[in-house]
Motif scaffolding. Structure first.
Motif, mmCIF file in Angstrom:
data_model
loop_
_atom_site.group_PDB
_atom_site.id
_atom_site.type_symbol
_atom_site.label_atom_id
_atom_site.label_comp_id
_atom_site.label_asym_id
_atom_site.label_seq_id
_atom_site.Cartn_x
_atom_site.Cartn_y
_atom_site.Cartn_z
ATOM 1 N N SER A 171 0.842 -1.193 0.000
ATOM 2 C CA SER A 171 0.000 0.000 0.000
ATOM 3 C C SER A 171 0.878 1.244 0.000
ATOM 4 O O SER A 171 1.981 1.246 0.542
ATOM 5 N N ALA A 172 0.348 2.291 -0.592
ATOM 6 C CA ALA A 172 1.098 3.537 -0.679
ATOM 7 C C ALA A 172 1.196 4.203 0.692
ATOM 8 O O ALA A 172 0.344 4.019 1.555
ATOM 9 N N GLU A 173 2.266 4.985 0.857
ATOM 10 C CA GLU A 173 2.444 5.704 2.113
ATOM 11 C C GLU A 173 1.322 6.722 2.309
ATOM 12 O O GLU A 173 0.889 6.991 3.429
ATOM 13 N N ALA A 174 0.805 7.281 1.212
ATOM 14 C CA ALA A 174 -0.289 8.246 1.300
ATOM 15 C C ALA A 174 -1.542 7.592 1.881
ATOM 16 O O ALA A 174 -2.276 8.207 2.668
ATOM 17 N N ALA A 175 -1.780 6.324 1.536
ATOM 18 C CA ALA A 175 -2.938 5.611 2.083
ATOM 19 C C ALA A 175 -2.771 5.382 3.575
ATOM 20 O O ALA A 175 -3.721 5.511 4.348
ATOM 21 N N ASP A 176 -1.549 5.071 3.996
ATOM 22 C CA ASP A 176 -1.280 4.871 5.415
ATOM 23 C C ASP A 176 -1.487 6.167 6.191
ATOM 24 O O ASP A 176 -2.119 6.188 7.246
ATOM 25 N N ARG A 177 -0.966 7.267 5.651
ATOM 26 C CA ARG A 177 -1.130 8.560 6.325
ATOM 27 C C ARG A 177 -2.600 8.973 6.366
ATOM 28 O O ARG A 177 -3.066 9.522 7.366
ATOM 29 N N ALA A 178 -3.345 8.710 5.299
ATOM 30 C CA ALA A 178 -4.765 9.063 5.272
ATOM 31 C C ALA A 178 -5.547 8.229 6.288
ATOM 32 O O ALA A 178 -6.450 8.731 6.954
ATOM 33 N N GLN A 179 -5.187 6.958 6.423
ATOM 34 C CA GLN A 179 -5.880 6.098 7.383
ATOM 35 C C GLN A 179 -5.630 6.569 8.816
ATOM 36 O O GLN A 179 -6.498 6.479 9.663
ATOM 37 N N ARG A 180 -4.438 7.097 9.070
ATOM 38 C CA ARG A 180 -4.129 7.593 10.411
ATOM 39 C C ARG A 180 -4.603 9.026 10.618
ATOM 40 O O ARG A 180 -4.439 9.585 11.692
ATOM 41 N N GLY A 181 -5.204 9.642 9.611
ATOM 42 C CA GLY A 181 -5.716 10.989 9.752
ATOM 43 C C GLY A 181 -4.672 12.065 9.582
ATOM 44 O O GLY A 181 -4.864 13.198 10.001
ATOM 45 N N LEU A 182 -3.554 11.727 8.948
ATOM 46 C CA LEU A 182 -2.477 12.685 8.721
ATOM 47 C C LEU A 182 -2.469 13.102 7.264
ATOM 48 O O LEU A 182 -1.680 12.628 6.452
ATOM 49 N N THR A 183 -3.345 13.992 6.908
ATOM 50 C CA THR A 183 -3.413 14.454 5.534
ATOM 51 C C THR A 183 -2.627 15.750 5.387
ATOM 52 O O THR A 183 -2.255 16.394 6.365
ATOM 53 N N GLU A 184 -2.370 16.139 4.146
ATOM 54 C CA GLU A 184 -1.583 17.348 3.894
ATOM 55 C C GLU A 184 -2.280 18.597 4.402
ATOM 56 O O GLU A 184 -1.646 19.546 4.816
ATOM 57 N N GLU A 185 -3.609 18.635 4.400
ATOM 58 C CA GLU A 185 -4.326 19.799 4.889
ATOM 59 C C GLU A 185 -4.088 20.003 6.380
ATOM 60 O O GLU A 185 -4.021 21.111 6.892
ATOM 61 N N ASP A 186 -3.937 18.896 7.130
ATOM 62 C CA ASP A 186 -3.737 18.978 8.577
ATOM 63 C C ASP A 186 -2.319 19.440 8.927
ATOM 64 O O ASP A 186 -2.111 20.012 9.993
ATOM 65 N N GLU A 187 -1.348 19.186 8.052
ATOM 66 C CA GLU A 187 0.039 19.513 8.360
ATOM 67 C C GLU A 187 0.304 21.007 8.241
ATOM 68 O O GLU A 187 1.171 21.538 8.898
ATOM 69 N N GLY A 188 -0.401 21.713 7.393
ATOM 70 C CA GLY A 188 -0.119 23.125 7.098
ATOM 71 C C GLY A 188 -0.641 24.066 8.086
ATOM 72 O O GLY A 188 -0.620 24.232 9.201
#
Length: 92
Positions: free
Chosen positions: A75-92
């Motif tokens: 699975s892609a790292e982006a899918a893992d981050r999305a599953q954990r609730g760590l999206t790019e919108e939250d980081e900024g």
């Protein structure tokens, strides 16, 4: 002279028995009969279990399963981050 015995004296029938299975076993060597190296993880797990047994905690946090199933291999790292609730919108 001894005091008379009353039937309403507290009994020790309901005393908790310690579960020594996770605690380190004392040895004849070392300071105060304790091993030279204590396993911090085993001690933390034993402490959690004692808090639950004493009624100070409802559960042992280390025994709670993860809230989500693990992603399949590849699975892609982006899918893992999305599953954990760590999206790019939250980081900024």
């Amino acid at each position: 002279m001894t005091a008379p015995r009353h039937d309403d004296d507290p009994r020790l029938d309901d005393v908790l028995e310690p579960g020594d299975d996770a605690l380190p076993q004392p040895i004849a060597q070392g300071h105060a009969g304790q091993p030279e190296h204590l396993d911090d993880d085993a001690l933390a797990a034993a402490t959690e279990q004692e808090r639950v047994a004493a009624g100070l905690a409802d559960f042992a946090p280390s025994q709670v399963p993860p809230a989500t199933d693990p992603l399949p291999e590849g699975s892609a790292e982006a899918a893992d981050r999305a599953q954990r609730g760590l999206t790019e919108e939250d980081e900024g």
